[in-house]
Design a protein around this motif. Structure first.
Motif, PDB file in Angstrom:
ATOM      1  N   THR A 128      70.989  71.520  80.015  1.00  0.00           N
ATOM      2  CA  THR A 128      71.524  70.156  80.061  1.00  0.00           C
ATOM      3  C   THR A 128      70.601  69.228  80.842  1.00  0.00           C
ATOM      4  O   THR A 128      70.247  68.137  80.383  1.00  0.00           O
ATOM      5  CB  THR A 128      72.934  70.148  80.692  1.00  0.00           C
ATOM      6  N   ALA A 129      70.208  69.666  82.041  1.00  0.00           N
ATOM      7  CA  ALA A 129      69.346  68.831  82.879  1.00  0.00           C
ATOM      8  C   ALA A 129      67.957  68.675  82.257  1.00  0.00           C
ATOM      9  O   ALA A 129      67.381  67.580  82.276  1.00  0.00           O
ATOM     10  CB  ALA A 129      69.242  69.427  84.278  1.00  0.00           C
ATOM     11  N   ALA A 130      67.421  69.765  81.699  1.00  0.00           N
ATOM     12  CA  ALA A 130      66.081  69.700  81.110  1.00  0.00           C
ATOM     13  C   ALA A 130      66.030  68.724  79.937  1.00  0.00           C
ATOM     14  O   ALA A 130      65.126  67.884  79.844  1.00  0.00           O
ATOM     15  CB  ALA A 130      65.659  71.093  80.649  1.00  0.00           C
ATOM     16  N   TRP A 131      67.009  68.814  79.021  1.00  0.00           N
ATOM     17  CA  TRP A 131      67.038  67.901  77.879  1.00  0.00           C
ATOM     18  C   TRP A 131      67.251  66.462  78.342  1.00  0.00           C
ATOM     19  O   TRP A 131      66.655  65.523  77.786  1.00  0.00           O
ATOM     20  CB  TRP A 131      68.158  68.293  76.917  1.00  0.00           C
ATOM     21  N   THR A 132      68.090  66.278  79.363  1.00  0.00           N
ATOM     22  CA  THR A 132      68.330  64.924  79.886  1.00  0.00           C
ATOM     23  C   THR A 132      67.027  64.315  80.399  1.00  0.00           C
ATOM     24  O   THR A 132      66.726  63.152  80.126  1.00  0.00           O
ATOM     25  CB  THR A 132      69.372  64.958  81.020  1.00  0.00           C
ATOM     26  N   GLY A 133      66.252  65.107  81.141  1.00  0.00           N
ATOM     27  CA  GLY A 133      64.971  64.611  81.642  1.00  0.00           C
ATOM     28  C   GLY A 133      63.999  64.292  80.524  1.00  0.00           C
ATOM     29  O   GLY A 133      63.329  63.253  80.548  1.00  0.00           O
ATOM     30  N   LEU A 134      63.917  65.149  79.518  1.00  0.00           N
ATOM     31  CA  LEU A 134      63.001  64.919  78.398  1.00  0.00           C
ATOM     32  C   LEU A 134      63.362  63.664  77.611  1.00  0.00           C
ATOM     33  O   LEU A 134      62.480  62.985  77.070  1.00  0.00           O
ATOM     34  CB  LEU A 134      63.015  66.128  77.461  1.00  0.00           C
ATOM     35  N   ALA A 135      64.669  63.353  77.544  1.00  0.00           N
ATOM     36  CA  ALA A 135      65.112  62.179  76.781  1.00  0.00           C
ATOM     37  C   ALA A 135      65.153  60.908  77.626  1.00  0.00           C
ATOM     38  O   ALA A 135      65.582  59.865  77.135  1.00  0.00           O
ATOM     39  CB  ALA A 135      66.501  62.449  76.192  1.00  0.00           C
ATOM     40  N   GLY A 136      64.700  60.994  78.874  1.00  0.00           N
ATOM     41  CA  GLY A 136      64.658  59.802  79.727  1.00  0.00           C
ATOM     42  C   GLY A 136      65.997  59.434  80.321  1.00  0.00           C
ATOM     43  O   GLY A 136      66.245  58.269  80.649  1.00  0.00           O
ATOM     44  N   GLY A 137      66.890  60.398  80.483  1.00  0.00           N
ATOM     45  CA  GLY A 137      68.212  60.128  81.029  1.00  0.00           C
ATOM     46  C   GLY A 137      68.267  60.272  82.536  1.00  0.00           C
ATOM     47  O   GLY A 137      67.272  60.601  83.192  1.00  0.00           O
ATOM     48  N   ASP A 138      69.433  60.015  83.103  1.00  0.00           N
ATOM     49  CA  ASP A 138      69.656  60.091  84.547  1.00  0.00           C
ATOM     50  C   ASP A 138      69.873  61.549  84.931  1.00  0.00           C
ATOM     51  O   ASP A 138      70.930  62.117  84.679  1.00  0.00           O
ATOM     52  CB  ASP A 138      70.873  59.235  84.926  1.00  0.00           C
ATOM     53  N   LEU A 139      68.886  62.143  85.582  1.00  0.00           N
ATOM     54  CA  LEU A 139      68.925  63.566  85.896  1.00  0.00           C
ATOM     55  C   LEU A 139      70.013  63.885  86.920  1.00  0.00           C
ATOM     56  O   LEU A 139      70.692  64.907  86.823  1.00  0.00           O
ATOM     57  CB  LEU A 139      67.564  64.020  86.405  1.00  0.00           C
ATOM     58  N   GLU A 140      70.196  63.021  87.900  1.00  0.00           N
ATOM     59  CA  GLU A 140      71.204  63.284  88.925  1.00  0.00           C
ATOM     60  C   GLU A 140      72.608  63.303  88.324  1.00  0.00           C
ATOM     61  O   GLU A 140      73.436  64.150  88.660  1.00  0.00           O
ATOM     62  CB  GLU A 140      71.128  62.238  90.039  1.00  0.00           C
TER      63      GLU A 140
END
Length: 338
Positions: free
Chosen positions: A118-130
């Motif tokens: 979840t966190a990895a895909w969020t980071g790759l898509a430019g989302g809010d990691l926190e």
């Protein structure tokens, strides 16, 4: 050498799971009773190998930041524990009317959200990691708390489901590894810097992936005769899985656009469309109160989930970030290939 192999397993989990699934089905056709007994005895050690390293990579202290991300986390809880179960029930009744076991597998997928990716895909898509990290911790704890209650309502009485027995299995295959993983994480962070610990995380993920491959092999071997007795019906389990993932992705994406800013909307999408298949698989294989044929939809979901995460990354990068429509992007792709 070992670290490289484990990282390769994690990077190629989709192919590893497919290979384990096929190998298990074939091996189950020739395995003798004594061999099956050994496979059953290996289940708990393999489950610990699968869940414990995954828990080292999850920081449950992120729950303390829930107020800062209340809107996104609240939406993720509503989607994961209201919308997802309703969608799963509808699809199960439509496609699994004659197979309660496969329906239960879909319920487990629906009720245990947020994978380690979840966190990895969020980071790759430019989302809010926190936001993604907080949502992961909160939703995982919520799933452990409510899973037996939900299943006691969803599972037909004819199955003989025992919520009390499931609580014991949750303690064995989720809570104990969670506690051990949290203690290990704390010890490692005291010994290593945050950057050094970050370099260890792919190895832990690789160990968990090895556990996934082994447990899929064991589960498919033990249920090979039942699954291959009607291979067409078994393969058709993919259809409602695709419908479930498409539905939850659409709802999460639509709600995120309306209620949240762009970065937190991405985190919401991945906190709801990514399911914790490892924990779902662990509980189904370990719990005597759950039909083991429920493993098949969960194993097939491993084939669907990673491409889904990648498709949404490309959607964010190539369409949303560039201000293009889906039609323009598809038209450009067709013209480039032409």
């Amino acid at each position: 050498m070992i670290g490289a192999v484990l990282r390769a397993l994690k990077s190629n989990l989709l192919y590893v799971v497919v290979g384990s699934l096929a190998a298990g089905l074939l091996f189950g056709q020739v395995a003798e009773a004594e061999t099956r007994g050994l496979l059953r005895a290996s289940v708990l050690p393999i489950l610990f190998l699968m869940i414990y390293p995954m828990m080292i990579n999850i920081d449950l202290r992120e729950v303390l930041n829930v107020r800062k991300h209340a809107a996104a986390v609240g939406l993720s809880l509503a989607l994961n524990f209201a919308v997802a179960p309703l969608l799963a029930v509808g699809l199960a009744r439509l496609f699994f009317g004659g197979s309660v076991e496969y329906a239960i597998g879909l319920y487990f997928i629906a009720l245990i959200p947020t994978s380690g990716m979840t966190a990895a895909w969020t980071g790759l898509a430019g989302g809010d990691l926190e936001t993604a990290l907080v949502a992961m911790a909160v939703n995982l704890l919520a799933a452990v708390a409510v899973l037996p209650t939900y299943l006691s309502v969803l599972v037909p009485a004819s199955v003989g489901f025992d919520p009390t027995a499931l609580y014991r299995q949750l303690a064995q295959v989720v809570v104990l590894p969670m506690v051990a993983g949290t203690i290990t994480r704390y010890g490692l962070l005291r010994r290593f810097s945050a950057e050094e610990f970050k370099r260890l995380k792919p190895t832990f993920g690789g160990l968990s992936s090895l556990g996934v491959a082994l447990i899929v092999f064991v589960a498919m071997s033990l249920r090979s005769a039942q699954i291959l007795a009607d291979p067409v019906a078994s393969a058709s389990a993919v259809v409602p899985l695709v419908g479930f993932y498409a539905g939850i992705l659409f709802v999460g994406s639509a709600l995120g656009r309306v209620v949240l800013d762009a970065e937190r909307a991405v985190a919401l999408v991945y906190a709801t469309s990514m399911r914790n298949l490892s924990i779902a698989l662990a509980i189904v294989v370990a719990a005597d109160a759950v039909p083991t044929a429920a493993v098949l939809p969960i194993a097939l979901a491993y084939v669907i989930q990673p491409p889904l995460g990648a498709v949404y990354v490309h959607y964010r990068r190539d369409i949303v970030d560039e201000g293009r429509s889906v039609r323009e992007a598809v038209g450009g792709l067709v013209s480039d290939r032409g």
